[in-house]
Scaffold this motif. Sequence first.
Motif, short mmCIF file in Angstrom:
data_model
loop_
_atom_site.label_atom_id
_atom_site.label_comp_id
_atom_site.label_asym_id
_atom_site.label_seq_id
_atom_site.Cartn_x
_atom_site.Cartn_y
_atom_site.Cartn_z
N ARG A 3 -2.27 1.68 -8.90
CA ARG A 3 -3.13 1.64 -7.72
C ARG A 3 -4.42 0.89 -8.03
O ARG A 3 -4.94 0.14 -7.20
CB ARG A 3 -3.44 3.05 -7.24
CG ARG A 3 -4.09 3.10 -5.86
CD ARG A 3 -3.08 2.76 -4.78
NE ARG A 3 -3.72 2.47 -3.50
CZ ARG A 3 -3.07 2.24 -2.38
NH1 ARG A 3 -1.74 2.22 -2.37
NH2 ARG A 3 -3.69 1.97 -1.25
N SER A 4 -4.94 1.08 -9.23
CA SER A 4 -6.16 0.35 -9.60
C SER A 4 -5.89 -1.15 -9.67
O SER A 4 -6.75 -1.97 -9.30
CB SER A 4 -6.70 0.87 -10.93
OG SER A 4 -5.83 0.53 -12.01
N PHE B 57 -3.56 -2.67 -7.91
CA PHE B 57 -3.41 -3.08 -6.51
C PHE B 57 -4.78 -3.24 -5.84
O PHE B 57 -5.02 -4.22 -5.11
CB PHE B 57 -2.57 -2.04 -5.76
CG PHE B 57 -2.56 -2.23 -4.27
CD1 PHE B 57 -1.85 -3.27 -3.68
CD2 PHE B 57 -3.28 -1.36 -3.44
CE1 PHE B 57 -1.85 -3.43 -2.30
CE2 PHE B 57 -3.28 -1.53 -2.07
CZ PHE B 57 -2.55 -2.57 -1.50
N ASP B 58 -5.69 -2.31 -6.09
CA ASP B 58 -7.02 -2.39 -5.48
C ASP B 58 -7.76 -3.64 -5.92
O ASP B 58 -8.45 -4.29 -5.12
CB ASP B 58 -7.84 -1.15 -5.85
CG ASP B 58 -7.34 0.12 -5.15
OD1 ASP B 58 -6.59 -0.02 -4.16
OD2 ASP B 58 -7.68 1.22 -5.61
N SER B 59 -7.60 -4.03 -7.19
CA SER B 59 -8.26 -5.25 -7.66
C SER B 59 -7.65 -6.48 -6.98
O SER B 59 -8.35 -7.47 -6.71
CB SER B 59 -8.15 -5.39 -9.18
OG SER B 59 -6.82 -5.65 -9.58
N VAL C 255 -6.43 -6.48 -3.89
CA VAL C 255 -6.96 -6.47 -2.52
C VAL C 255 -8.36 -7.09 -2.48
O VAL C 255 -8.72 -7.80 -1.54
CB VAL C 255 -6.99 -5.03 -1.97
CG1 VAL C 255 -7.72 -4.97 -0.62
CG2 VAL C 255 -5.58 -4.49 -1.83
N GLN C 256 -9.14 -6.84 -3.51
CA GLN C 256 -10.53 -7.30 -3.53
C GLN C 256 -10.70 -8.69 -4.15
O GLN C 256 -11.79 -9.24 -4.16
CB GLN C 256 -11.38 -6.30 -4.31
CG GLN C 256 -11.44 -4.92 -3.68
CD GLN C 256 -12.02 -3.87 -4.61
OE1 GLN C 256 -12.69 -4.21 -5.58
NE2 GLN C 256 -11.74 -2.61 -4.34
N TRP C 257 -9.60 -9.26 -4.64
CA TRP C 257 -9.67 -10.55 -5.34
C TRP C 257 -10.10 -11.66 -4.39
O TRP C 257 -9.65 -11.74 -3.24
CB TRP C 257 -8.29 -10.84 -5.93
CG TRP C 257 -8.18 -12.11 -6.71
CD1 TRP C 257 -9.11 -12.68 -7.53
CD2 TRP C 257 -7.03 -12.97 -6.76
NE1 TRP C 257 -8.62 -13.82 -8.08
CE2 TRP C 257 -7.34 -14.02 -7.64
CE3 TRP C 257 -5.76 -12.93 -6.17
CZ2 TRP C 257 -6.44 -15.05 -7.93
CZ3 TRP C 257 -4.86 -13.93 -6.45
CH2 TRP C 257 -5.20 -14.99 -7.32
N SER D 23 0.83 -1.21 0.00
CA SER D 23 0.00 0.00 0.00
C SER D 23 0.86 1.25 0.00
O SER D 23 0.50 2.27 -0.61
CB SER D 23 -0.93 0.01 1.22
OG SER D 23 -1.81 1.11 1.18
#
Length: 842
Positions: A609-610, A612-614, A616-618, A600
């Motif tokens: 970052r997008s 990385f966010d995907s 995190v939500q995987w 992060s």
Amino acid sequence: MKLALKILIGTLLGLLLAATAAGLWYISTKQPQRSGEVNLTQLSAPVTVRYDEYGIPHIKAGNEADLYRALGYVHAQDRLFQMEMIRRLAQGELAEVLGPKLVKVDRLFRTLGLRAHAQQQAAALDPQSPAVLAQTAYLDGVNQFQASHPAPFEFDLLGIPKRPFTLQDTLAVSGYLAYSFAAAFKTEPLLTYVRDELGEDYLNIFDLDWNPQGVVQKAGKTALTPQHLRPPEAVLSAAQTAPVDALGERFKAHQNAAMRAPSPDWQALSQLAQVSQEAQRLASVPLFEGSNAWAVSGQRTSSGKPMLAGDPHIGFSLPAVWYEAHLSAPGFELYGNFQALNASALLGHNSQFGWSLTMFQNDDIDLIAEKVNPRNPSQVWFEGQWVELESSEETIKVKGGKPVKLQLQRSPNGPIISSAFRDTLGDAPVSMWWTFLQTDNPILEAFYDLNRANTLAKARAAASKIHAPGLNVVWANEAGDIGWWAAAKLPVRPLYVKPQFILDGGELEAEKLGFYRFSDNPQEENPARGYIVSANHQPISTSGIPIPGYYNLYDRAQTLEDRLGNDELQWNQLNTESLQLSTQTAYFWRVLSPLMPDLSDVVRDPLERSVFDSLVQWDGQYTTPNIPPTVFTQFAYELTQAAMADELDKVQFANLLGTRALDLALPRLTDDEASPWWDNLHTDKVETRRDIVRTAWKATIAHLKKALGPSPNDWGWGNAHTLTHAHPLAAQKPLDWVFNVGPFPAPGAHEVPNNLSAPMGPAPWAVTYGPSTRRIIDFANVGKSQSINPVGQSGVLFDPHYSDQAAAYVIGGYLMRYFLEKDVVANTHDTLQLKPVPQKSQ
């Protein structure tokens, strides 16, 4: 002039038509015959072979000898080249037809001694035993086909001479099937190097300890107390237990012997793993890798009868690993999955019972650095005295090159594996102690009996005859029983020995005290919870004996356990398919979770970052459109590279990437911020975990942009992760365009239930192994059992069944397998009659 031109054009067209006709005729001579009549010698009565729409034979004979002779004949007409390749691999004869590049492969298998061992075993077999009679009839069928038909395409291309197949060939191939020791070759030199050159702090990330409580969380599991952990002598029969006095005398003799042998050249030994891996790549013959299997009792199924599911994980090949056939004779019926040159099915079922297999992953190999007599280099230390090495010479024939002579040696521990590889391993003798070479291993009898094991007692007795490779036999029957036996001869090593490392032949650690009894192996029969799961994970030892092994990640087994242990589910065909095809485990989160604060902080670019966010939500699903699995898989490689490559040389690091030890180490590494692996030894700075995470993330994004495209939308898993079924001749371009099948975008991944696995490395990834079949048998309705072949039943190019299951396989399709007579009749597409040779012609 116009007339001359017309004549020329006509001539050219005529030649083209003639060439086309000749080509079509040539192709037609290679195709399997699935209808009409064929005469075979040694048949006592006609045999009917009915083929279904996928080219699977349903063979009906009046007795077992005719049945197996017919099986050999039809198996050969679909798979003769596969049979030829696997026998040549096992006996070290590939260079004779493939040239100098295969000499390394032949040297490896000659050094292992499979050829000589098979010859000795074949001579010792009882020719009148039922298993040998069946195998002999099968081989006669193979040989009758070969002798009476044109050679396959591949024989013509390579100039392979025909020669009969023998019992020695079959037994040598069984040695190849025991080639599960590839893990030892890759792992033991690597771990020994880490221990001796880097130190214990670096070794801590590797999970080397036996877990007496097991690794999978089960509901209602009975904990093993310390008193369960009995010493080896408590579970040995009197005949197997080494006398304590004798051990004491040997220890005293050892203390008075010459100085301890110097440490072997671990770096040179790591080359052995490279030779082993190269053997697999060049020979294109599949290696057993893992597997899933489970049995569910009737109390947990919708039908009230047991269900059996299995999908052995084996290297992909073309033709496929398994040959399917339905056998029927008075008193015997089985739908089986057969391997080349073996008359008995390794997987099978009928209306009464069925079984599947997974690899046990027990450590049945010890690499031993022999202690050499400084006064006599032909002697090594063994059991308190100097003993002579046995020597022999073999010659490898080489197509297009001079024959290669091998000087092979053997110590009492086993073959000196370094003797044939002095150019890479040096002169320090390293031997290989291998259960396969040290036991009777009546493998023909074991599977002949398992093909007929309709009760728990019969299945248990058959499993007890499997000595090597170690296999988990998962079994169920229509009467309601389920069972599992870890089938292997387990060696008794001194309790302090850690066989994950190369052992010192000058110490007592290299000695074996015997073998444990089969009843002490891990096993279960009709457990109260109503199901059994086997997925190559470390089992709970029901006798309390620690069992060293190269076990797979527990995450795959835990996923199966969590679903099968759900008391709210009643199991049926559909949800069993769903579980076999699952692409999700929690492993990714075990690796990533400790790194999330660091990630992060280091990810600042909006596009990154997008991504990385995907991540995190995987949810961990490896489906073809998904982007996060591509990012995670590349990141895991880059993290390993950045953290560990500097401590290891190029060869050692390549070996690390191919070991199960790395799978287990990664979560332990990411969870240990103080691990010495994080520091890059090639810089003056002392790097932290965050530094390495930053390096790995930047390298991940850069590589994916270069390899797959600048936009994350190009990074879907199916774009990066593909399956191609590769033929052995495909390495010679442009033959890959002719023989190969694929590529297909592939779901699944390494160590998820749908274990379509690629080696760890940079994207894109070519899948190398996975489910070699997916079988589901519901004993309430055996006639509706389903399975799938990864590519096709036939290995003959241009045959309609060469690749007719490939597209369905990769998307998770299942096909009906006909067992009931009415279904076989209704779905027969072709019928071949095998008849005895008329008396007057004999």
